[in-house]
Design an enzyme around this catalytic site. Structure first.
Site, mmCIF file in Angstrom:
data_model
loop_
_atom_site.group_PDB
_atom_site.id
_atom_site.type_symbol
_atom_site.label_atom_id
_atom_site.label_comp_id
_atom_site.label_asym_id
_atom_site.label_seq_id
_atom_site.Cartn_x
_atom_site.Cartn_y
_atom_site.Cartn_z
ATOM 1 C CB SER A 153 34.148 28.256 23.632
ATOM 2 O OG SER A 153 35.024 28.364 24.726
ATOM 3 C CE1 TYR A 180 32.329 26.287 27.470
ATOM 4 C CE2 TYR A 180 29.987 26.440 26.961
ATOM 5 C CZ TYR A 180 31.279 26.929 26.848
ATOM 6 O OH TYR A 180 31.508 28.057 26.100
ATOM 7 C CE LYS A 189 29.448 26.974 23.222
ATOM 8 N NZ LYS A 189 28.388 27.687 22.454
ATOM 9 N N PRO A 206 39.402 22.312 39.338
ATOM 10 C CG PRO A 206 38.334 20.545 40.439
ATOM 11 C CD PRO A 206 38.570 22.031 40.527
HETATM 12 C C1 WQD Z 1 39.722 32.376 34.030
HETATM 13 C C2 WQD Z 1 40.852 32.146 35.030
HETATM 14 C C3 WQD Z 1 40.305 30.579 36.746
HETATM 15 C C4 WQD Z 1 37.348 32.932 38.909
HETATM 16 C C5 WQD Z 1 35.471 29.626 30.749
HETATM 17 C C6 WQD Z 1 35.009 28.728 29.625
HETATM 18 C C7 WQD Z 1 35.024 29.514 28.347
HETATM 19 C C8 WQD Z 1 34.179 30.723 28.523
HETATM 20 C C9 WQD Z 1 34.795 31.586 29.620
HETATM 21 C C10 WQD Z 1 31.849 30.540 28.058
HETATM 22 C C11 WQD Z 1 41.003 30.673 35.409
HETATM 23 C C12 WQD Z 1 40.584 31.957 37.338
HETATM 24 C C13 WQD Z 1 38.287 32.537 37.971
HETATM 25 C C14 WQD Z 1 37.767 33.138 40.258
HETATM 26 C C15 WQD Z 1 40.001 32.561 39.633
HETATM 27 N N1 WQD Z 1 32.866 30.344 28.890
HETATM 28 N N2 WQD Z 1 39.586 32.367 38.333
HETATM 29 N N3 WQD Z 1 39.086 32.963 40.564
HETATM 30 O O1 WQD Z 1 37.582 29.020 32.734
HETATM 31 O O2 WQD Z 1 39.135 30.371 31.231
HETATM 32 O O3 WQD Z 1 36.805 29.949 30.528
HETATM 33 O O4 WQD Z 1 34.730 30.800 30.808
HETATM 34 O O5 WQD Z 1 31.879 31.009 26.965
HETATM 35 O O6 WQD Z 1 34.514 28.708 27.315
HETATM 36 O O7 WQD Z 1 35.900 27.653 29.497
HETATM 37 O O8 WQD Z 1 37.240 31.509 32.382
HETATM 38 O O9 WQD Z 1 36.876 33.410 33.855
HETATM 39 O O10 WQD Z 1 36.166 31.092 34.652
HETATM 40 O O11 WQD Z 1 38.576 31.668 34.527
HETATM 41 O O12 WQD Z 1 41.196 32.400 39.955
HETATM 42 O O13 WQD Z 1 36.963 33.500 41.177
HETATM 43 O O14 WQD Z 1 40.531 32.844 36.244
HETATM 44 O O15 WQD Z 1 40.829 29.553 37.574
HETATM 45 O O16 WQD Z 1 42.372 30.389 35.604
HETATM 46 P P1 WQD Z 1 37.780 30.136 31.778
HETATM 47 P P2 WQD Z 1 37.135 31.946 33.906
#
Ligand code: WQD
Length: 351
Positions: A126, A151, A155, A297
């Site tokens: 990832s 997590y 990885k 966070p």
């Molecule tokens: C993306 C952006 C949130 C939800 C993680 C893991 C990565 C992979 C994908 C497993 C961020 C914002 C999100 C919401 C929001 N996981 N957001 N409101 O954190 O980039 O990646 O998930 O394979 O390894 O690190 O993905 O989709 O959670 O967030 O504003 O209700 O969307 O803050 O900026 P992320 P995400």
């Protein structure tokens, strides 16, 4: 016909990868204990491919049960290892659960790879391994920063374990660093099925749009980016799936330059949260009910890929746009609602 073992085959990326593998002539079996997935998704795979995929409902943390799969299938030529827990927030609350599940399962699997001399191994990594990068886009040589969560640490450790394993053995390995998987198969026969309240952006958008969630929150709009919201590299799940097939072919044809190679799988386009929301509203015609909330966070400000290596070495060519991601994700959400009875069974109930 080469037989590939896909771990986590009932999951989001696993199921889409099985479709791509079958459509490229591979024979596929799955192992998935369905603790975080629903085997009903393999009926969708069958609907698309016409192939019934056998799933071994086994916990890879149980070595004997894992070993037995290889005793029963002595013609496995490759493994694609997806099975792992992946919720960033949960990993912070329960780190030991993540270290045990994600690392013991990997080590058990590699012991079987060694014992049965499996020649090809693809590991699901990832972009989270980059932590909060100093500059973007990131290349595969960008120094890894401390992981932002347990997590992410699993990885980083997983990559190290595979690299060290590959040095001594005869197995060719590939590490694939996913950016942000999004969207669903265009047929809407398979897609993402998050358990409980979705943490990831795109399912949060589609569940809000369809009314499963009353309102969603943008986690912060005061970041140093063009519109204040975080930037990510969203990649369509079908493009991501195809990269796995190409990775297998790459090592089957002996084109790998070392026993363990790393590839970024992203489009190279940085998209902000607000831009993603606006793209969804445009393609769906639905006005999204959201408001800005506090930062989350562990979120990195911006991360997106330099994907030249995957393009030039694997011949990978991502074709789906951000609009395609949003339209296929929405079509899938509508399908989930229309066929609620089919999909609301508890994980593992349907065999
Ligand atoms: C993306 C952006 C949130 C939800 C993680 C893991 C990565 C992979 C994908 C497993 C961020 C914002 C999100 C919401 C929001 N996981 N957001 N409101 O954190 O980039 O990646 O998930 O394979 O390894 O690190 O993905 O989709 O959670 O967030 O504003 O209700 O969307 O803050 O900026 P992320 P995400």
């Amino acid at each position: 016909m080469a037989k590939i073992l896909v771990t986590g085959g009932c999951g989001y990326i696993g199921s889409h990868t099985i479709v791509d593998l079958v459509q490229n002539g591979y024979d596929v079996i799955s192992v998935d204990n369905n603790s975080r997935s629903n085997p009903v998704i393999l009926k969708g795979v069958e609907q698309i491919t016409g192939k019934k995929i056998k799933n071994y409902k086994v916990d890879l943390c149980n070595f004997d049960d894992t070993f037995a799969i290889f005793q029963e299938n002595n013609d496995i030529s490759g493994i694609i290892h997806f099975a792992a827990y992946k919720a960033v927030g949960e990993s912070v609350e329960n780190p030991l659960l993540y270290y045990e599940n994600n690392l013991v399962s990997l080590i058990n699997l590699l012991k079987c790879v060694q014992e049965f001399r499996i020649p090809h191994f693809v590991f699901s990594s990832s972009c989270t391994v980059y932590g909060n990068p100093d500059e973007v886009p990131v290349t595969e040589s960008t120094p890894l920063k401390p992981a932002e969560s347990p997590y992410g640490a699993t990885k980083q450790m997983g990559e190290q374990i595979v690299q060290d394993f590959a040095k001594n053995g005869t197995t060719s390995c590939v590490l694939l660093r996913y950016f942000n998987p999004a969207g669903a198969h265009p047929t809407a026969a398979i897609g993402e099925m998050p358990l409980g309240k979705p943490q990831n952006l795109v399912p949060a958008i589609t569940q809000t749009a369809i009314g499963r969630i009353g309102k969603m929150y943008v986690h912060g709009n005061d970041y140093p980016t063009r519109d204040g919201s975080c930037i990510r590299d969203y990649i369509h799940i079908c493009d991501l799936a195809n990269a796995h097939t190409l990775s297998l072919k790459h090592i089957e044809e002996g084109k790998n330059k070392s026993s363990c190679e790393v590839f970024n799988l992203g489009t190279g386009n940085g998209i902000s949260v607000m831009e993603a929301i606006h793209a969804f509203e445009k393609v769906s015609g639905v006005k999204l009910n959201y408001e800005t909330g506090p930062r989350r966070p562990g979120d990195v400000v911006a991360v997106y890929a330099n994907n030249d290596l995957a393009k030039n070495v694997l011949g990978w060519n991502p074709v789906f746009s951000l609009d395609d991601m949003m339209s296929t994700a929405w079509k899938w959400e509508l399908r989930l609602k229309a066929d609620e009875t089919v999909f609301t069974s508890q994980p593992g109930e349907l065999n």
